[in-house]
Enzyme design. Structure first.
Site, PDB file in Angstrom:
ATOM      1  CG  ASN A  46      37.041  92.383  68.535  1.00  0.00           C
ATOM      2  OD1 ASN A  46      38.066  91.876  67.802  1.00  0.00           O
ATOM      3  ND2 ASN A  46      36.194  92.020  69.048  1.00  0.00           N
ATOM      4  CD  GLU A  48      33.847  94.508  72.686  1.00  0.00           C
ATOM      5  OE1 GLU A  48      34.633  94.042  73.432  1.00  0.00           O
ATOM      6  OE2 GLU A  48      33.752  93.029  71.687  1.00  0.00           O
ATOM      7  CB  CYS A  57      33.213  94.332  62.788  1.00  0.00           C
ATOM      8  SG  CYS A  57      31.853  94.144  63.522  1.00  0.00           S
ATOM      9  CD  GLU A  59      34.777  90.368  59.935  1.00  0.00           C
ATOM     10  OE1 GLU A  59      35.095  91.304  61.570  1.00  0.00           O
ATOM     11  OE2 GLU A  59      34.492  88.891  60.309  1.00  0.00           O
ATOM     12  CB  CYS A  91      28.139  91.276  61.412  1.00  0.00           C
ATOM     13  SG  CYS A  91      29.199  92.631  61.311  1.00  0.00           S
ATOM     14  CB  CYS A  94      30.957  92.748  58.369  1.00  0.00           C
ATOM     15  SG  CYS A  94      31.878  93.876  59.670  1.00  0.00           S
TER      16      CYS A  94
HETATM   17  N1  THU Z   1      32.929  91.063  66.008  1.00  0.00           N
HETATM   18  C1  THU Z   1      33.661  91.484  64.893  1.00  0.00           C
HETATM   19  O1  THU Z   1      34.474  91.859  65.022  1.00  0.00           O
HETATM   20  N2  THU Z   1      33.383  90.974  63.887  1.00  0.00           N
HETATM   21  C2  THU Z   1      32.372  89.873  63.468  1.00  0.00           C
HETATM   22  O2  THU Z   1      32.205  89.785  62.135  1.00  0.00           O
HETATM   23  C3  THU Z   1      31.128  89.264  64.249  1.00  0.00           C
HETATM   24  C4  THU Z   1      31.581  90.480  65.357  1.00  0.00           C
HETATM   25  C5  THU Z   1      33.512  91.819  66.972  1.00  0.00           C
HETATM   26  C6  THU Z   1      32.029  92.675  67.499  1.00  0.00           C
HETATM   27  C7  THU Z   1      32.188  92.816  69.366  1.00  0.00           C
HETATM   28  O3  THU Z   1      32.783  93.738  69.617  1.00  0.00           O
HETATM   29  C8  THU Z   1      32.480  91.203  69.260  1.00  0.00           C
HETATM   30  O4  THU Z   1      32.722  90.882  68.091  1.00  0.00           O
HETATM   31  C9  THU Z   1      30.819  90.543  69.444  1.00  0.00           C
HETATM   32  O5  THU Z   1      30.528  90.717  69.116  1.00  0.00           O
END
Ligand code: THU
Length: 138
Positions: A46, A48, A57, A59, A91, A94
């Site tokens: 991920n 940010e 994300c 994935e 999520c 994804c």
């Molecule tokens: N996140 C992912 O990378 N994948 C997921 O399936 C769930 C959430 C990340 C997004 C954000 O940077 C952090 O997790 C918190 O939500």
């Protein structure tokens, strides 16, 4: 290598990758590893942003990298969330993006830092996918 050993290896890749996550705001690192049809493994983390909505994300970042490398059919996915003890699954967004390049039976494993792991399929994570016949892989 049997399927369980393959998933163990894929999960280790996701776990190692999670260390590279850029998650200064949520402090929730995620690593993802895709097993591609040719046997290669493509990873993602991920990423940010201070404008929170721009966060991407692990994935979907793995999918984008794999597509750019010419891979369009994924045989398995592992996701590691080391900052949670319990498993945290992909999520909703994804799940749909992953389903574009997977058949419904494709195995998905996710786990946190603890012993519990979830072993499921993309079809269970994203059921009633009535438009799957339009997807990149059927
Ligand atoms: N996140 C992912 O990378 N994948 C997921 O399936 C769930 C959430 C990340 C997004 C954000 O940077 C952090 O997790 C918190 O939500």
């Amino acid at each position: 290598m049997n399927d369980s050993t393959k998933m163990d290896k894929l999960f280790l890749e996701a776990q190692n990758m999670a260390k590279m996550a850029y998650a200064p705001y949520s402090k929730f690192r995620v690593g993802a590893a895709l097993l591609c049809k040719d046997g290669s493994i493509v990873t993602g983390v991920n990423v940010e942003n201070r404008s929170f909505g721009l966060t991407t994300c692990a994935e979907r970042n793995a999918v984008s990298t794999a597509i750019a490398m010419g891979q369009r059919h994924f045989l398995a996915l592992a996701v590691c969330t080391p900052d949670s003890e319990e498993p945290v699954g992909p999520c909703g967004a994804c799940r749909q993006v992953l389903s574009e390049f997977m058949i419904p039976d494709t195995p998905v494993r996710f786990a946190g830092s603890g012993q519990n792991q979830v072993n499921t399929t993309i079809g269970e994570l994203y059921p009633f996918d009535s438009l799957h016949e339009l997807a990149g892989i059927h």
